[in-house]
Design an enzyme around this catalytic site. Structure first.
Site, PDB file in Angstrom:
ATOM      1  N   ILE A  29       0.815  -1.215   0.000  1.00  0.00           N
ATOM      2  CA  ILE A  29       0.000   0.000   0.000  1.00  0.00           C
ATOM      3  C   ILE A  29       0.853   1.272   0.000  1.00  0.00           C
ATOM      4  O   ILE A  29       0.313   2.370  -0.129  1.00  0.00           O
ATOM      5  CB  ILE A  29      -1.028   0.027   1.152  1.00  0.00           C
ATOM      6  CG1 ILE A  29      -0.342  -0.054   2.505  1.00  0.00           C
ATOM      7  CG2 ILE A  29      -2.056  -1.073   0.982  1.00  0.00           C
ATOM      8  CD1 ILE A  29      -1.261   0.315   3.667  1.00  0.00           C
ATOM      9  N   HIS A  92       9.604 -10.943   4.651  1.00  0.00           N
ATOM     10  CA  HIS A  92       8.827 -10.629   3.464  1.00  0.00           C
ATOM     11  C   HIS A  92       9.742 -10.270   2.299  1.00  0.00           C
ATOM     12  O   HIS A  92      10.860  -9.839   2.485  1.00  0.00           O
ATOM     13  CB  HIS A  92       7.816  -9.508   3.725  1.00  0.00           C
ATOM     14  CG  HIS A  92       8.380  -8.240   4.280  1.00  0.00           C
ATOM     15  ND1 HIS A  92       8.814  -8.122   5.580  1.00  0.00           N
ATOM     16  CD2 HIS A  92       8.572  -7.029   3.715  1.00  0.00           C
ATOM     17  CE1 HIS A  92       9.238  -6.895   5.792  1.00  0.00           C
ATOM     18  NE2 HIS A  92       9.118  -6.208   4.667  1.00  0.00           N
ATOM     19  N   HIS A  94       9.878  -8.205  -1.417  1.00  0.00           N
ATOM     20  CA  HIS A  94       9.277  -7.190  -2.279  1.00  0.00           C
ATOM     21  C   HIS A  94       9.541  -7.573  -3.737  1.00  0.00           C
ATOM     22  O   HIS A  94      10.690  -7.853  -4.093  1.00  0.00           O
ATOM     23  CB  HIS A  94       9.934  -5.818  -2.054  1.00  0.00           C
ATOM     24  CG  HIS A  94       9.745  -5.245  -0.694  1.00  0.00           C
ATOM     25  ND1 HIS A  94       8.801  -4.296  -0.415  1.00  0.00           N
ATOM     26  CD2 HIS A  94      10.420  -5.471   0.467  1.00  0.00           C
ATOM     27  CE1 HIS A  94       8.894  -3.950   0.856  1.00  0.00           C
ATOM     28  NE2 HIS A  94       9.863  -4.655   1.414  1.00  0.00           N
TER      29      HIS A  94
END
Length: 133
Positions: A29, A92, A94
């Site tokens: 986001i 995580h 990207h």
């Protein structure tokens, strides 16, 4: 429980791209570029390289069709991968559409997209993945 675990459970809304038993992918986001996607394991692990070898391999295999779909629908030279893990203590990855190395400079201002823009790119990426499934 991390913010990513809350996203996986649906407690926080997201623009989901793909999901299986082990991983969850959704649009960032605060994107660097349109199509910037995060891929997170469903198991809370703080550091990327703390996951076992088989899990790490599965993570990359899960990411590949997503990266190919992003590259097909977002004008870019390729999709870059970044793993930093400083913002959230939940490993995580990207996936960022890039045209130069500077496109992976996370200190640059982030894009400010509207919900309809997120929804449109989500639909394009998912449709491309479906076409190539």
């Amino acid at each position: 429980m991390t913010i990513f675990s809350k996203i996986i459970k649906g407690e926080i809304p997201s623009y989901k791209i793909a999901e299986n038993d082990q991983f969850f992918a959704f649009l960032d986001i605060f994107p660097m570029m349109e199509g910037h996607t995060l891929i997170i394991p469903k198991t809370e692990t703080d550091k990327f390289f703390d996951v076992d070898d088989a899990y790490l391999a599965e993570w990359l295999l899960f990411a590949r069709p997503i990266a190919r779909a992003i590259e097909a629908v977002v004008p870019c030279n390729r999709v870059g991968i970044s793993v930093m893990g400083l913002e959230v203590p939940h490993a995580h990855m990207h996936l960022v559409p890039i045209n130069s190395a500077d496109d992976l400079n996370f200190t640059r201002p982030k894009l400010k997209l509207q919900p309809e823009e997120f929804k449109a790119i989500q639909e394009k990426i998912m449709a491309e993945m479906e076409r190539n499934a």
